[in-house]
Design a protein around this motif. Structure first.
Motif, PDB file in Angstrom:
ATOM      1  N   THR A 113       0.813  -1.232   0.000  1.00  0.00           N
ATOM      2  CA  THR A 113       0.000   0.000   0.000  1.00  0.00           C
ATOM      3  C   THR A 113       0.842   1.277   0.000  1.00  0.00           C
ATOM      4  O   THR A 113       0.605   2.182  -0.804  1.00  0.00           O
ATOM      5  N   PHE A 114       1.832   1.343   0.901  1.00  0.00           N
ATOM      6  CA  PHE A 114       2.589   2.588   1.026  1.00  0.00           C
ATOM      7  C   PHE A 114       3.553   2.805  -0.143  1.00  0.00           C
ATOM      8  O   PHE A 114       4.190   3.841  -0.236  1.00  0.00           O
ATOM      9  N   TYR A 115       3.695   1.807  -0.989  1.00  0.00           N
ATOM     10  CA  TYR A 115       4.661   1.896  -2.087  1.00  0.00           C
ATOM     11  C   TYR A 115       3.987   2.039  -3.447  1.00  0.00           C
ATOM     12  O   TYR A 115       4.650   2.039  -4.462  1.00  0.00           O
ATOM     13  N   ARG A 116       2.671   2.130  -3.471  1.00  0.00           N
ATOM     14  CA  ARG A 116       1.953   2.192  -4.738  1.00  0.00           C
ATOM     15  C   ARG A 116       2.203   3.512  -5.438  1.00  0.00           C
ATOM     16  O   ARG A 116       2.490   4.530  -4.811  1.00  0.00           O
ATOM     17  N   ASP A 117       2.047   3.489  -6.775  1.00  0.00           N
ATOM     18  CA  ASP A 117       2.268   4.734  -7.512  1.00  0.00           C
ATOM     19  C   ASP A 117       0.955   5.442  -7.835  1.00  0.00           C
ATOM     20  O   ASP A 117       0.945   6.435  -8.532  1.00  0.00           O
ATOM     21  N   ASP A 118      -0.172   4.921  -7.332  1.00  0.00           N
ATOM     22  CA  ASP A 118      -1.448   5.577  -7.629  1.00  0.00           C
ATOM     23  C   ASP A 118      -2.055   6.268  -6.409  1.00  0.00           C
ATOM     24  O   ASP A 118      -3.239   6.561  -6.378  1.00  0.00           O
ATOM     25  N   ASP A 134      -9.887   6.846  -6.954  1.00  0.00           N
ATOM     26  CA  ASP A 134     -11.080   7.337  -6.266  1.00  0.00           C
ATOM     27  C   ASP A 134     -11.186   6.760  -4.873  1.00  0.00           C
ATOM     28  O   ASP A 134     -11.553   7.437  -3.925  1.00  0.00           O
ATOM     29  N   GLU A 135     -10.871   5.487  -4.765  1.00  0.00           N
ATOM     30  CA  GLU A 135     -11.002   4.810  -3.481  1.00  0.00           C
ATOM     31  C   GLU A 135      -9.709   4.957  -2.686  1.00  0.00           C
ATOM     32  O   GLU A 135      -8.620   4.727  -3.221  1.00  0.00           O
ATOM     33  N   PRO A 136      -9.792   5.335  -1.417  1.00  0.00           N
ATOM     34  CA  PRO A 136      -8.552   5.360  -0.626  1.00  0.00           C
ATOM     35  C   PRO A 136      -8.021   3.947  -0.399  1.00  0.00           C
ATOM     36  O   PRO A 136      -8.777   2.979  -0.413  1.00  0.00           O
ATOM     37  N   LEU A 137      -6.720   3.874  -0.220  1.00  0.00           N
ATOM     38  CA  LEU A 137      -6.091   2.569   0.000  1.00  0.00           C
ATOM     39  C   LEU A 137      -5.899   2.367   1.487  1.00  0.00           C
ATOM     40  O   LEU A 137      -5.457   3.269   2.171  1.00  0.00           O
TER      41      LEU A 137
END
Lengths: 182, 306
Positions: free
Chosen positions: A69-74, A79-82
């Motif tokens: 999660t903390f490493y995603r590029d989006d 729209d949806e929080p991770l």
């Protein structure tokens, strides 16, 4: 809504055996090998691989779980929080042969994030990618798996849905839906 | 999935119980991150955060700065003692100038209660209150309750006493709101001159006797006697305060139970808290500081997603 069954419990069992044979062929003694399941569903697969390899070789291979999660590029682009899942890496990754495990390989972005996340724990000697379903022709990044359960040709509107017994389903099943089912 | 209900973190008063739960769940993962060999994640790499401190601070500012850096945000720092505020610039002008340098989040400490609320209405950036006068200090309350949860497993039904200068304490007010939302019972204890007149109207009981308060509670949060906010003589001397309200080993030994000791720092050793208590196994003071970074990472991460 059309749906096709890609794998069921019985087929999954056969597939898992074949992939574990391949792992044994490549890793030989697993002395320096570790399994890293990618959250959320790759962890179930990683646990199954560990058990299967233990049955086949009596080797006890360490398993960890990796959250990307903390490493995603989006981040901030969707729209949806991770929301994060647990990362649990109870071993040293330095100089290990890491087998990254996930259920479905699609765009490759999660695997990219997983590689970044994993490098925060050290520098492995080799990283391999193990996936149950490889969705062909949909990659955004130059990432290819080393161990593949099944390769399917999919278009963007299709969805692969994985159901594990560990999540509370009666049976393991992997489905291909022609449209996203909410 | 989970997203907090607010765009700014101005006070605990504005938060829902579910917001606290989301912040805690996220903080657990960040605590794990900051205990890794590489303590940094790239989540906020396209975010710029300004730490704007109109009042002195060590812990809070360092903790925010570290949280920001571990999230890979770009960080600028500002403290009023070395800035144009001394030349007579207004708060809004100062902040607007900072924002025109493309800043996404403002973390502000200010001596006037409500200053961050004012700012949040006037500017587009998100505001995190790092303490506004004697009003609220939300991230301190979050890290305090997170630390209690970590230590005791749950907060619901726990009894917490907050000891000291309640009137001048933003830590006390934010803690009261947070603890009540999480289902804890709260009492305050201290000299009557340092207790707000209407404290019982927000569901908080007052106990004048420190021994009785400690016998009642599971957790004692000992506040610092804020020497800088004691212009009026609210108590005769520090020595007298220490005699009546100081927490020491003898007092704790006289209880038939173990309680958890907390302190938001900085400690006036020998005044509100004795060294043999502050450094004992009962104390979770340094855990509070560690958790502060994780909790602030969670707050910034969740706000940046909005």
């Amino acid at each position: 809504m059309a749906k096709i069954k890609l794998l069921d419990s019985k087929l999954l069992d056969i597939t898992l055996s074949r992939l574990c044979q391949q792992l044994i062929e490549n890793h030989k003694d697993f002395k320096d090998s570790v399994l890293l399941g990618m959250q959320p569903r790759g962890i179930f697969l990683a646990d199954r691989i560990k058990i299967r390899l233990q049955e086949m070789t009596s080797e006890n291979i360490p398993v960890g779980s990796l959250d990307t999660t903390f490493y995603r590029d989006d981040f901030r682009r969707r729209d949806e929080p991770l929301s994060p899942n647990a990362t649990h890496v109870p071993f040293i990754i330095e100089d290990k042969k890491v087998i990254l495990v996930d259920d479905v390989l699609y765009t490759g972005r999660t695997v990219r994030a997983a590689i970044s996340a994993m490098l925060a724990f050290g520098r492995p000697s080799i990283v391999e990618l193990f996936v149950l379903i490889n969705r062909r022709y949909s990659r955004h990044l130059p990432i290819e798996p080393d161990y593949v359960g099944r390769t399917v040709n999919t278009i963007q509107s299709q969805r692969v849905v994985v159901e594990w017994k560990e999540q509370g389903f009666d049976e393991d099943n992997i489905w291909l839906f022609n449209q996203w089912q909410g | 999935m989970a997203s907090i209900s607010v765009n700014h973190l101005l006070g605990i008063k504005d938060l829902q119980k579910s917001d606290l739960d989301i912040i805690f769940d996220t903080a657990v993962e960040f605590k794990q991150v900051i205990n890794r060999p590489i303590k940094k994640v790239p989540s906020l790499r396209d975010i710029t955060i300004a730490n704007v401190f109109f009042e002195n601070s060590t812990r809070t500012r360092l903790s925010f700065e570290l949280a920001e850096k571990r999230l890979s945000a770009d960080v600028i720092n500002f403290s009023s003692s070395s800035s144009s505020v001394k030349k007579g610039e207004t708060l809004l002008d100062t902040v607007k100038n900072i924002l025109s340098m493309k800043v996404d989040i403002i973390v502000m400490r200010h001596s006037s209660p409500g200053a961050p609320h004012f700012l949040a209405k006037k500017i587009d950036a998100q505001v995190v209150n790092a303490g506004d006068g004697t009003h609220e200090h939300p991230t301190q309350a979050l890290l305090d309750t997170f630390s209690i949860k970590e230590k005791l497993g749950d907060i619901e039904g726990k009894k917490v006493v907050i000891v000291g200068d309640i009137s001048h304490s933003r830590v006390a007010l934010s803690n009261i709101f947070a603890l009540q939302k999480l289902g804890a019972e709260v009492k305050v204890c201290g000299p009557p001159t340092l207790i707000p007149k209407y404290i019982e109207e927000i569901g908080v009981k007052y106990e004048a006797d420190i021994k009785k308060a400690l016998v009642w509670c599971d957790i004692a949060n000992i506040l610092r006697i804020q020497l800088e906010r004691q212009q009026a003589a609210n108590f005769p001397s520090l020595r007298e305060y220490s005699l009546y309200y100081g927490v020491n080993k003898r007092l704790l030994d006289s209880l038939d139970k173990e309680i958890v000791i907390m302190h938001p720092g900085p400690i006036n050793r020998g005044v509100e808290l004795d060294s043999d208590v502050a450094d004992s196994d009962h104390s979770i003071i340094l855990e509070q500081v560690e958790n502060g970074v994780a909790v602030r990472m969670a707050v910034l991460y969740l706000l940046a997603q909005k």
